[in-house]
Design an enzyme around this catalytic site. Structure first.
Site, PDB file in Angstrom:
ATOM      1  N   LYS A 219      26.143 -15.494  34.457  1.00 29.37           N
ATOM      2  CA  LYS A 219      25.187 -15.457  33.861  1.00 29.37           C
ATOM      3  C   LYS A 219      25.264 -14.404  32.282  1.00 29.37           C
ATOM      4  O   LYS A 219      24.901 -14.926  30.902  1.00 29.37           O
ATOM      5  CB  LYS A 219      24.083 -16.286  34.698  1.00 29.37           C
ATOM      6  CG  LYS A 219      23.205 -16.468  35.242  1.00 29.37           C
ATOM      7  CD  LYS A 219      21.956 -16.708  35.916  1.00 29.37           C
ATOM      8  CE  LYS A 219      22.005 -15.279  36.433  1.00 29.37           C
ATOM      9  NZ  LYS A 219      22.830 -15.057  38.270  1.00 29.37           N
TER      10      LYS A 219
ATOM     11  N   ARG B   8      13.235 -17.236  38.831  1.00 34.07           N
ATOM     12  CA  ARG B   8      14.136 -16.819  39.790  1.00 34.07           C
ATOM     13  C   ARG B   8      13.408 -17.547  40.850  1.00 34.07           C
ATOM     14  O   ARG B   8      14.210 -17.611  41.938  1.00 34.07           O
ATOM     15  CB  ARG B   8      13.940 -15.230  40.275  1.00 34.07           C
ATOM     16  CG  ARG B   8      15.263 -14.781  39.844  1.00 34.07           C
ATOM     17  CD  ARG B   8      16.655 -14.677  40.054  1.00 34.07           C
ATOM     18  NE  ARG B   8      17.235 -13.889  40.294  1.00 34.07           N
ATOM     19  CZ  ARG B   8      17.793 -12.755  39.990  1.00 34.07           C
ATOM     20  NH1 ARG B   8      17.817 -13.016  37.915  1.00 34.07           N
ATOM     21  NH2 ARG B   8      18.929 -11.716  40.475  1.00 34.07           N
TER      22      ARG B   8
ATOM     23  N   ARG C  37      32.760  -6.302  40.918  1.00 35.61           N
ATOM     24  CA  ARG C  37      32.050  -6.048  39.429  1.00 35.61           C
ATOM     25  C   ARG C  37      31.346  -4.585  40.038  1.00 35.61           C
ATOM     26  O   ARG C  37      31.954  -3.962  39.960  1.00 35.61           O
ATOM     27  CB  ARG C  37      31.138  -7.056  39.503  1.00 35.61           C
ATOM     28  CG  ARG C  37      30.025  -6.757  38.668  1.00 35.61           C
ATOM     29  CD  ARG C  37      29.311  -7.415  38.006  1.00 35.61           C
ATOM     30  NE  ARG C  37      28.077  -7.275  39.065  1.00 35.61           N
ATOM     31  CZ  ARG C  37      27.016  -8.329  38.880  1.00 35.61           C
ATOM     32  NH1 ARG C  37      27.181  -9.386  37.896  1.00 35.61           N
ATOM     33  NH2 ARG C  37      26.042  -8.829  40.261  1.00 35.61           N
TER      34      ARG C  37
ATOM     35  N   ARG D 241      27.976  -3.108  41.710  1.00 37.01           N
ATOM     36  CA  ARG D 241      27.580  -2.131  40.947  1.00 37.01           C
ATOM     37  C   ARG D 241      26.855  -1.941  42.252  1.00 37.01           C
ATOM     38  O   ARG D 241      27.008  -2.267  43.670  1.00 37.01           O
ATOM     39  CB  ARG D 241      26.535  -3.812  40.474  1.00 37.01           C
ATOM     40  CG  ARG D 241      25.445  -2.874  39.138  1.00 37.01           C
ATOM     41  CD  ARG D 241      25.487  -4.392  38.953  1.00 37.01           C
ATOM     42  NE  ARG D 241      23.614  -5.201  39.166  1.00 37.01           N
ATOM     43  CZ  ARG D 241      24.070  -6.665  39.255  1.00 37.01           C
ATOM     44  NH1 ARG D 241      23.866  -6.451  37.635  1.00 37.01           N
ATOM     45  NH2 ARG D 241      23.079  -6.850  39.538  1.00 37.01           N
TER      46      ARG D 241
ATOM     47  N   ARG E 133      20.952 -11.458  48.520  1.00 39.62           N
ATOM     48  CA  ARG E 133      21.230 -12.256  46.626  1.00 39.62           C
ATOM     49  C   ARG E 133      21.300 -13.109  47.012  1.00 39.62           C
ATOM     50  O   ARG E 133      20.836 -14.007  46.136  1.00 39.62           O
ATOM     51  CB  ARG E 133      21.658 -11.396  46.050  1.00 39.62           C
ATOM     52  CG  ARG E 133      20.532 -10.118  45.950  1.00 39.62           C
ATOM     53  CD  ARG E 133      21.926  -8.849  44.635  1.00 39.62           C
ATOM     54  NE  ARG E 133      22.604  -9.399  44.019  1.00 39.62           N
ATOM     55  CZ  ARG E 133      24.180  -8.685  43.337  1.00 39.62           C
ATOM     56  NH1 ARG E 133      23.454  -7.697  43.828  1.00 39.62           N
ATOM     57  NH2 ARG E 133      24.120  -9.190  41.994  1.00 39.62           N
TER      58      ARG E 133
HETATM   59  P1  AMP Z   1      20.636  -9.627  38.330  1.00 39.56           P
HETATM   60  O1  AMP Z   1      20.749  -8.980  36.947  1.00 39.56           O
HETATM   61  O2  AMP Z   1      19.925 -10.554  37.693  1.00 39.56           O
HETATM   62  O3  AMP Z   1      21.680 -10.199  38.982  1.00 39.56           O
HETATM   63  O4  AMP Z   1      18.960  -9.080  38.638  1.00 39.56           O
HETATM   64  C1  AMP Z   1      19.157  -7.879  39.935  1.00 39.56           C
HETATM   65  C2  AMP Z   1      18.229  -7.745  40.837  1.00 39.56           C
HETATM   66  O5  AMP Z   1      16.676  -7.738  39.878  1.00 39.56           O
HETATM   67  C3  AMP Z   1      18.045  -9.106  41.604  1.00 39.56           C
HETATM   68  O6  AMP Z   1      18.540  -9.051  42.435  1.00 39.56           O
HETATM   69  C4  AMP Z   1      16.382  -8.649  41.620  1.00 39.56           C
HETATM   70  O7  AMP Z   1      16.479  -7.544  43.146  1.00 39.56           O
HETATM   71  C5  AMP Z   1      15.836  -8.480  40.299  1.00 39.56           C
HETATM   72  N1  AMP Z   1      15.082  -9.385  39.802  1.00 39.56           N
HETATM   73  C6  AMP Z   1      16.357  -9.694  38.630  1.00 39.56           C
HETATM   74  N2  AMP Z   1      15.532 -10.341  38.246  1.00 39.56           N
HETATM   75  C7  AMP Z   1      14.687 -10.616  39.004  1.00 39.56           C
HETATM   76  C8  AMP Z   1      13.204 -11.890  38.962  1.00 39.56           C
HETATM   77  N3  AMP Z   1      13.105 -12.601  37.575  1.00 39.56           N
HETATM   78  N4  AMP Z   1      12.188 -11.331  39.810  1.00 39.56           N
HETATM   79  C9  AMP Z   1      11.799 -10.905  40.693  1.00 39.56           C
HETATM   80  N5  AMP Z   1      13.344 -10.133  40.939  1.00 39.56           N
HETATM   81  C10 AMP Z   1      14.513 -10.016  39.644  1.00 39.56           C
END
Ligand code: AMP
Length: 193
Positions: free
Chosen positions: A17, A92, A132, A134, A145
């Site tokens: 994404k 989400r 990755r 992270r 996740r």
């Molecule tokens: P991402 O970088 O999109 O993989 O997001 C990393 C982490 O941020 C996720 O595992 C959640 O803990 C938090 N997160 C990201 N987007 C959201 C969202 N829309 N709602 C709630 N938590 C989020």
């Protein structure tokens, strides 16, 4: 372009994404709004809200809606997002999707919304994510996740399918091939390509 363009990228962690959203944002000159990046920035700065975010992000849980919805509300109304935006990592869950729908209706602008759903088999996701590396990419957090994605985020796919806004794409191909498929969805006039 008479309508503002809103693009939403869906797909499990590791589906690509972020990479695809960033490329497309540059091509069509709209901001790439990555919620995860916004959260990680606040965490790195160790602001009070950042510390709160961290408890959830480190465990692979969703940050509660009460903390996320204001953030989206503010970001989408910034001047740089006037002509459109790409959302990466939001919504989400269905509550967030409903919130966004209401917010856009309230803003009284005419949006063309495209929801791009990147499909990648779980086995491939695990391999990509472990590469990755992270901080929240440990095997334990990763499986949480992926589970959170199944439980909370997959219903969002149906939400947009019901509204005829969903475009599913095979994300298990080279970055270039996936980019090409996405560009075919966003019409040439809008992508400028
Ligand atoms: P991402 O970088 O999109 O993989 O997001 C990393 C982490 O941020 C996720 O595992 C959640 O803990 C938090 N997160 C990201 N987007 C959201 C969202 N829309 N709602 C709630 N938590 C989020």
């Amino acid at each position: 372009m008479t309508h503002d363009t809103g693009l939403i990228f869906l797909g499990p962690p590791g589906a690509g994404k972020g990479t695809q959203a960033k490329l497309l944002a540059e091509a069509i000159d709209v901001p790439h709004i990555a919620i995860g990046d916004i959260l990680r920035e606040a965490i790195a700065d160790q602001t009070p809200i950042g510390k709160e975010f961290q408890q959830y992000v480190d465990r692979g849980e969703l940050v509660p809606d009460r903390l996320i919805l204001d953030l989206i509300n503010d970001r989408i109304q910034q001047p740089d997002a006037k002509k459109g935006w790409i959302l990466d990592g939001f919504p989400r869950n269905v509550k967030q999707a409903l919130f966004l729908e209401e917010l856009l209706a309230k803003l009284d602008r005419s949006y063309t919304i495209y929801v791009v759903n990147l499909e990648v088999p779980e086995q491939v996701l695990m391999e990509r994510l472990l590469e990755r590396g992270r901080k929240d990419d440990t095997p334990e957090t990763l499986s949480r996740r992926l589970q959170v994605h199944k439980e909370a985020t997959e219903p969002v796919i149906d939400f947009y399918r019901d509204r005829n806004k969903l475009y599913s794409i095979d994300g298990d191909r080279s970055q270039e091939e996936v980019t090409k498929s996405i560009e075919q969805i966003v019409t040439p006039a809008q992508s400028g390509i």
